[in-house]
Design a protein around this motif. Structure first.
Motif, PDB file in Angstrom:
ATOM      1  N   MET A  32     -21.915 -40.385  18.406  1.00  0.00           N
ATOM      2  CA  MET A  32     -22.290 -39.203  17.633  1.00  0.00           C
ATOM      3  C   MET A  32     -23.793 -39.223  17.341  1.00  0.00           C
ATOM      4  O   MET A  32     -24.323 -40.228  16.884  1.00  0.00           O
ATOM      5  CB  MET A  32     -21.511 -39.170  16.317  1.00  0.00           C
ATOM      6  N   ILE A  33     -24.467 -38.110  17.651  1.00  0.00           N
ATOM      7  CA  ILE A  33     -25.902 -37.999  17.416  1.00  0.00           C
ATOM      8  C   ILE A  33     -26.190 -37.398  16.046  1.00  0.00           C
ATOM      9  O   ILE A  33     -27.115 -37.813  15.346  1.00  0.00           O
ATOM     10  CB  ILE A  33     -26.549 -37.144  18.528  1.00  0.00           C
ATOM     11  N   PHE A  34     -25.376 -36.419  15.645  1.00  0.00           N
ATOM     12  CA  PHE A  34     -25.655 -35.684  14.409  1.00  0.00           C
ATOM     13  C   PHE A  34     -24.339 -35.304  13.748  1.00  0.00           C
ATOM     14  O   PHE A  34     -23.463 -34.722  14.393  1.00  0.00           O
ATOM     15  CB  PHE A  34     -26.486 -34.440  14.725  1.00  0.00           C
ATOM     16  N   ASP A  35     -24.198 -35.624  12.490  1.00  0.00           N
ATOM     17  CA  ASP A  35     -22.994 -35.322  11.733  1.00  0.00           C
ATOM     18  C   ASP A  35     -23.342 -34.348  10.624  1.00  0.00           C
ATOM     19  O   ASP A  35     -24.022 -34.705   9.646  1.00  0.00           O
ATOM     20  CB  ASP A  35     -22.416 -36.619  11.157  1.00  0.00           C
ATOM     21  N   THR A  36     -22.890 -33.105  10.759  1.00  0.00           N
ATOM     22  CA  THR A  36     -23.232 -32.088   9.755  1.00  0.00           C
ATOM     23  C   THR A  36     -22.617 -32.411   8.396  1.00  0.00           C
ATOM     24  O   THR A  36     -23.048 -31.860   7.376  1.00  0.00           O
ATOM     25  CB  THR A  36     -22.769 -30.694  10.203  1.00  0.00           C
ATOM     26  N   ALA A  37     -21.629 -33.302   8.366  1.00  0.00           N
ATOM     27  CA  ALA A  37     -21.022 -33.678   7.083  1.00  0.00           C
ATOM     28  C   ALA A  37     -22.016 -34.373   6.161  1.00  0.00           C
ATOM     29  O   ALA A  37     -21.796 -34.454   4.947  1.00  0.00           O
ATOM     30  CB  ALA A  37     -19.817 -34.588   7.326  1.00  0.00           C
ATOM     31  N   ARG A  38     -23.130 -34.842   6.728  1.00  0.00           N
ATOM     32  CA  ARG A  38     -24.155 -35.470   5.891  1.00  0.00           C
ATOM     33  C   ARG A  38     -24.781 -34.463   4.922  1.00  0.00           C
ATOM     34  O   ARG A  38     -25.446 -34.846   3.959  1.00  0.00           O
ATOM     35  CB  ARG A  38     -25.241 -36.096   6.769  1.00  0.00           C
ATOM     36  N   PHE A  39     -24.556 -33.179   5.182  1.00  0.00           N
ATOM     37  CA  PHE A  39     -25.086 -32.141   4.303  1.00  0.00           C
ATOM     38  C   PHE A  39     -24.006 -31.533   3.410  1.00  0.00           C
ATOM     39  O   PHE A  39     -24.222 -30.486   2.798  1.00  0.00           O
ATOM     40  CB  PHE A  39     -25.773 -31.050   5.134  1.00  0.00           C
ATOM     41  N   ASP A  40     -22.844 -32.197   3.322  1.00  0.00           N
ATOM     42  CA  ASP A  40     -21.768 -31.682   2.474  1.00  0.00           C
ATOM     43  C   ASP A  40     -22.173 -31.586   1.006  1.00  0.00           C
ATOM     44  O   ASP A  40     -21.589 -30.806   0.240  1.00  0.00           O
ATOM     45  CB  ASP A  40     -20.531 -32.584   2.582  1.00  0.00           C
ATOM     46  N   TYR A  41     -23.153 -32.366   0.605  1.00  0.00           N
ATOM     47  CA  TYR A  41     -23.568 -32.356  -0.802  1.00  0.00           C
ATOM     48  C   TYR A  41     -24.083 -30.982  -1.236  1.00  0.00           C
ATOM     49  O   TYR A  41     -24.151 -30.677  -2.438  1.00  0.00           O
ATOM     50  CB  TYR A  41     -24.647 -33.422  -1.042  1.00  0.00           C
ATOM     51  N   LEU A  42     -24.430 -30.138  -0.264  1.00  0.00           N
ATOM     52  CA  LEU A  42     -24.926 -28.805  -0.592  1.00  0.00           C
ATOM     53  C   LEU A  42     -23.813 -27.847  -1.004  1.00  0.00           C
ATOM     54  O   LEU A  42     -24.065 -26.853  -1.690  1.00  0.00           O
ATOM     55  CB  LEU A  42     -25.651 -28.206   0.622  1.00  0.00           C
ATOM     56  N   ASP A  43     -22.593 -28.126  -0.584  1.00  0.00           N
ATOM     57  CA  ASP A  43     -21.513 -27.158  -0.721  1.00  0.00           C
ATOM     58  C   ASP A  43     -21.164 -26.892  -2.182  1.00  0.00           C
ATOM     59  O   ASP A  43     -20.765 -27.800  -2.928  1.00  0.00           O
ATOM     60  CB  ASP A  43     -20.268 -27.651   0.015  1.00  0.00           C
ATOM     61  N   ASP A  44     -21.315 -25.627  -2.581  1.00  0.00           N
ATOM     62  CA  ASP A  44     -20.843 -25.162  -3.895  1.00  0.00           C
ATOM     63  C   ASP A  44     -21.338 -26.005  -5.058  1.00  0.00           C
ATOM     64  O   ASP A  44     -20.639 -26.170  -6.075  1.00  0.00           O
ATOM     65  CB  ASP A  44     -19.308 -25.133  -3.915  1.00  0.00           C
ATOM     66  N   ALA A  45     -22.525 -26.547  -4.937  1.00  0.00           N
ATOM     67  CA  ALA A  45     -23.079 -27.374  -6.010  1.00  0.00           C
ATOM     68  C   ALA A  45     -24.301 -26.678  -6.602  1.00  0.00           C
ATOM     69  O   ALA A  45     -25.068 -26.022  -5.883  1.00  0.00           O
ATOM     70  CB  ALA A  45     -23.475 -28.746  -5.465  1.00  0.00           C
ATOM     71  N   PRO A  46     -24.513 -26.806  -7.912  1.00  0.00           N
ATOM     72  CA  PRO A  46     -25.722 -26.225  -8.519  1.00  0.00           C
ATOM     73  C   PRO A  46     -26.962 -26.998  -8.102  1.00  0.00           C
ATOM     74  O   PRO A  46     -26.880 -28.173  -7.731  1.00  0.00           O
ATOM     75  CB  PRO A  46     -25.455 -26.373 -10.019  1.00  0.00           C
ATOM     76  N   ALA A  47     -28.103 -26.345  -8.163  1.00  0.00           N
ATOM     77  CA  ALA A  47     -29.360 -26.988  -7.771  1.00  0.00           C
ATOM     78  C   ALA A  47     -29.667 -28.144  -8.705  1.00  0.00           C
ATOM     79  O   ALA A  47     -29.668 -27.986  -9.927  1.00  0.00           O
ATOM     80  CB  ALA A  47     -30.500 -25.973  -7.797  1.00  0.00           C
ATOM     81  N   PRO A  48     -29.948 -29.319  -8.156  1.00  0.00           N
ATOM     82  CA  PRO A  48     -30.328 -30.455  -8.992  1.00  0.00           C
ATOM     83  C   PRO A  48     -31.794 -30.345  -9.415  1.00  0.00           C
ATOM     84  O   PRO A  48     -32.548 -29.516  -8.892  1.00  0.00           O
ATOM     85  CB  PRO A  48     -30.117 -31.657  -8.061  1.00  0.00           C
ATOM     86  N   ASP A  49     -32.200 -31.195 -10.325  1.00  0.00           N
ATOM     87  CA  ASP A  49     -33.582 -31.178 -10.812  1.00  0.00           C
ATOM     88  C   ASP A  49     -34.581 -31.560  -9.725  1.00  0.00           C
ATOM     89  O   ASP A  49     -35.772 -31.281  -9.868  1.00  0.00           O
ATOM     90  CB  ASP A  49     -33.737 -32.145 -11.988  1.00  0.00           C
ATOM     91  N   THR A  50     -34.104 -32.198  -8.656  1.00  0.00           N
ATOM     92  CA  THR A  50     -35.003 -32.698  -7.615  1.00  0.00           C
ATOM     93  C   THR A  50     -35.224 -31.712  -6.481  1.00  0.00           C
ATOM     94  O   THR A  50     -35.900 -32.046  -5.504  1.00  0.00           O
ATOM     95  CB  THR A  50     -34.451 -34.008  -7.037  1.00  0.00           C
ATOM     96  N   VAL A  51     -34.661 -30.512  -6.574  1.00  0.00           N
ATOM     97  CA  VAL A  51     -34.816 -29.509  -5.513  1.00  0.00           C
ATOM     98  C   VAL A  51     -35.137 -28.155  -6.146  1.00  0.00           C
ATOM     99  O   VAL A  51     -34.477 -27.752  -7.115  1.00  0.00           O
ATOM    100  CB  VAL A  51     -33.546 -29.383  -4.647  1.00  0.00           C
ATOM    101  N   HIS A  52     -36.115 -27.457  -5.592  1.00  0.00           N
ATOM    102  CA  HIS A  52     -36.440 -26.112  -6.056  1.00  0.00           C
ATOM    103  C   HIS A  52     -35.197 -25.227  -5.902  1.00  0.00           C
ATOM    104  O   HIS A  52     -34.578 -25.196  -4.838  1.00  0.00           O
ATOM    105  CB  HIS A  52     -37.595 -25.551  -5.235  1.00  0.00           C
ATOM    106  N   PRO A  53     -34.805 -24.480  -6.938  1.00  0.00           N
ATOM    107  CA  PRO A  53     -33.575 -23.680  -6.856  1.00  0.00           C
ATOM    108  C   PRO A  53     -33.562 -22.689  -5.695  1.00  0.00           C
ATOM    109  O   PRO A  53     -32.514 -22.435  -5.091  1.00  0.00           O
ATOM    110  CB  PRO A  53     -33.540 -22.949  -8.208  1.00  0.00           C
ATOM    111  N   SER A  54     -34.699 -22.118  -5.369  1.00  0.00           N
ATOM    112  CA  SER A  54     -34.774 -21.168  -4.263  1.00  0.00           C
ATOM    113  C   SER A  54     -34.498 -21.865  -2.934  1.00  0.00           C
ATOM    114  O   SER A  54     -33.763 -21.345  -2.079  1.00  0.00           O
ATOM    115  CB  SER A  54     -36.164 -20.514  -4.248  1.00  0.00           C
ATOM    116  N   LEU A  55     -35.075 -23.043  -2.736  1.00  0.00           N
ATOM    117  CA  LEU A  55     -34.819 -23.811  -1.520  1.00  0.00           C
ATOM    118  C   LEU A  55     -33.364 -24.259  -1.456  1.00  0.00           C
ATOM    119  O   LEU A  55     -32.754 -24.281  -0.387  1.00  0.00           O
ATOM    120  CB  LEU A  55     -35.749 -25.019  -1.449  1.00  0.00           C
TER     121      LEU A  55
END
Length: 581
Positions: free
Chosen positions: A1-24
């Motif tokens: 496996m070269i790329f696993d999109t599950a590594r970005f599951d943390y984005l799903d339906d979660a509010p913006a954390p303090d470490t990321v601009h809400p717009s981004l």
């Protein structure tokens, strides 16, 4: 496996954390939604397994591929989904919308070199074939080592996915490391607006838009489907006028000019706009509003930058005060998810006025290390650390990074300075709406703390190098010549490409490598073989005698010239320092 999109599951339906601009965070959550999509009847896209989309247009007699993603692995996976769920019709044509690697790199995953060479499948692209080759390959290879290192910063390649690291690239999920980048030259060039082609049973009409987001670019209209793409001249993001990875500066006025011409030609009839990144826009009213707003955004930043230039502002001064009007700036698709207003304004100055900002002090300054040493000698390391801490505690992160930069460059082993500057960069990254700014600042913090991180990819792939036209191949060799070593040399070598029936003569003299088509009388050495072998002999001349012994090439003449030539060539470290001297 070269790329696993599950590594970005943390984005799903979660509010913006303090470490990321809400717009981004919002933009990244939308980009995260991947898979195979039906845009309208006859137009399909595969998204989120690569930084770019694979668009497939189905006609009565075949499939037309509009851009090929960045890698063979991604495009092959995309085509497998098309074959399983959409159609098993043959590929009738491939279209490159422009000269960037994430739009042609996967071409061998959608079509074979044999089908292109035989004429069975045309590759349609903007500009002449030689111009497209020059810009597609030259941009990614001639300056490829520097570009790859800068791109690793800008595209988050050295950061792990997560709220404290990579949260997508803003116009696509991410750049995937360790992939196969391929290239096939276009066979059907588009150099005039209004040119039409019948492809797969559908009519395609082209608007030639050079010197915009890429040196060669075009918009595509499919009247039977009411479907339009403006390539990367219209996106769900403000684009770069000057890329941070490094490329030629673009013309913001041309973005606006060609978007307006597109509206004039097809604005009354368009029903959907699909792009090579992100998602489509549907319905005539929505599409025209989108294109008009993007047009006016590029026109505004161009015109206002030059207005302030004419009032005596420097690029940085202008970038600090120019803001988009609310009607433009509050549109999500004009936010800085790829380019940013700040560095785009500065880029307009570069495009129109050149590299000098107009302030005499910046014309001939000391290099960074020398300036830093003088500043530290005058001020003292402890005083700089004290000011850095004060700025950091006051949330003046820009000043903290700037003042501590002098100490890091004067004393690169000063751990306290490196840690403090890393803290400043980290906060700047967390606050950035633009993912490239975020990536640059967070990668800077990582390398200050942990040292240089190994490169994960290179734009100068073997396939791309082998595809280079001969003149660009010699240009690539020329940028490896160490000028001072070659200053007093006069060296000639002939290269006979048996599979191309071409002979070139290379001369190194006065510190410069030049090459001309044809044989030169009295050339003391001629290297003969197929292009694939001669590429190795040219770029790694010390290996040429061994290649001759293996029967891959033949050498006729003074073989010692190969050793002499090898001694003139530099090697490029893909892991050169960025945040330290």
């Amino acid at each position: 496996m070269i790329f696993d999109t599950a590594r970005f599951d943390y984005l799903d339906d979660a509010p913006a954390p303090d470490t990321v601009h809400p717009s981004l965070w919002r933009q990244s959550q939308l980009i995260r939604k991947g898979g195979l999509y039906k845009v309208v009847d006859g137009v399909y896209q595969v998204r989120n397994n690569d930084i770019a989309n694979l668009t497939v247009v189905e006609g009565d007699t075949g499939l037309v591929i509009v851009d090929c993603m960045a890698s063979v692995e991604a495009s092959s996976q995309g085509m497998a989904m098309i074959r399983e769920h959409v159609s098993d019709k043959p590929v009738a044509a491939v279209i490159y919308t422009h000269t960037h690697i994430d739009h042609y790199g996967g071409v061998k995953g959608v079509v074979s070199a044999e089908d292109v060479a035989s004429g069975k499948v045309p590759i349609i692209a903007p500009g002449t074939v030689s111009s497209f080759d020059k810009h597609a390959i030259g941009e990614n290879v001639i300056a490829g080592n520097a570009m790859s290192r800068r791109a690793a910063y800008a595209f988050n390649s050295l950061l792990d996915p997560g709220p404290g690291g990579c949260v997508t690239c803003g116009i696509g999920i991410t750049s995937v490391p360790g992939v196969t980048i391929s290239y096939l030259s276009p066979t059907d060039p588009i150099t005039e607006t209004g040119t039409r082609r019948d492809l797969g049973g559908l009519e395609f009409e082209f608007l030639y838009a050079p010197d915009t987001e890429a040196p060669e670019e075009m918009h595509i209209w499919i009247p039977q489907l009411g479907a339009l793409t403006c390539a990367e001249n219209a996106n769900h993001s403000l684009h770069n006028i000057q890329t941070l990875r490094g490329a030629r500066t673009r013309d913001a006025r041309n973005f606006a000019r060609y978007l307006d011409e597109t509206l004039e030609r097809w604005g009354d009839d368009v029903q959907v706009h699909y792009g090579p990144h992100t998602w489509p826009v549907w319905e005539n009213r929505q599409v025209t509003a989108f294109l008009e707003s993007q047009r006016d955004t590029y026109k505004y930043l161009h015109d206002q930058a030059l207005r302030l230039a004419n009032k005596g502002f420097t690029p940085l001064e202008a970038a600090e005060v120019i803001e988009l009007p609310q009607e433009l700036g509050r549109k999500w698709f004009n936010r800085g998810y790829h380019g940013t207003l700040h560095h785009d304004v500065r880029a307009v100055f570069t495009k129109e006025l050149g590299m000098w900002d107009g302030d005499p002090v910046s014309l001939h300054p000391h290099p960074p290390v020398e300036a830093a040493r003088r500043f530290v000698a005058m001020t003292g390391a402890e005083k700089i650390l004290e000011e850095g801490r004060r700025a950091l505690n006051s949330a003046d992160y820009r000043w903290a990074a700037q003042i501590l930069h002098t100490l890091v460059f004067a004393e690169p082993d000063n751990r306290a300075a490196r840690e403090l500057q890393a803290d400043a960069y980290e906060q700047m990254g967390y606050q950035a709406e633009g993912p490239q700014w975020r990536g640059i600042f967070l990668t800077a913090a990582k390398e200050l703390r942990e040292g240089v991180q190994p490169a994960t990819f290179a734009t100068a792939s073997p396939d791309t190098i082998l595809a280079m036209p001969i003149d660009i191949l010699f240009d690539f060799a020329a940028v490896h010549v160490i000028g001072e070593r070659a200053a007093d040399v006069d060296l000639r070598i002939g290269f006979r490409f048996t599979d191309l029936d071409e002979t070139w003569t290379m001369r190194v003299a006065r510190g410069v490598l030049n090459a001309r088509r044809g044989a030169h009388p009295g050339t003391p050495l001629t290297v003969t073989g197929p292009k694939a072998a001669l590429v190795g002999a040219l770029l790694k001349p010390a290996a040429a005698p061994g290649m001759a012994r293996d029967g891959k090439i033949t050498l006729d003449g003074d073989e010692t010239l190969l050793g002499a030539f090898a001694g003139l060539l530099d090697e490029f470290d893909p892991n050169f320092a960025v945040v330290t001297p």
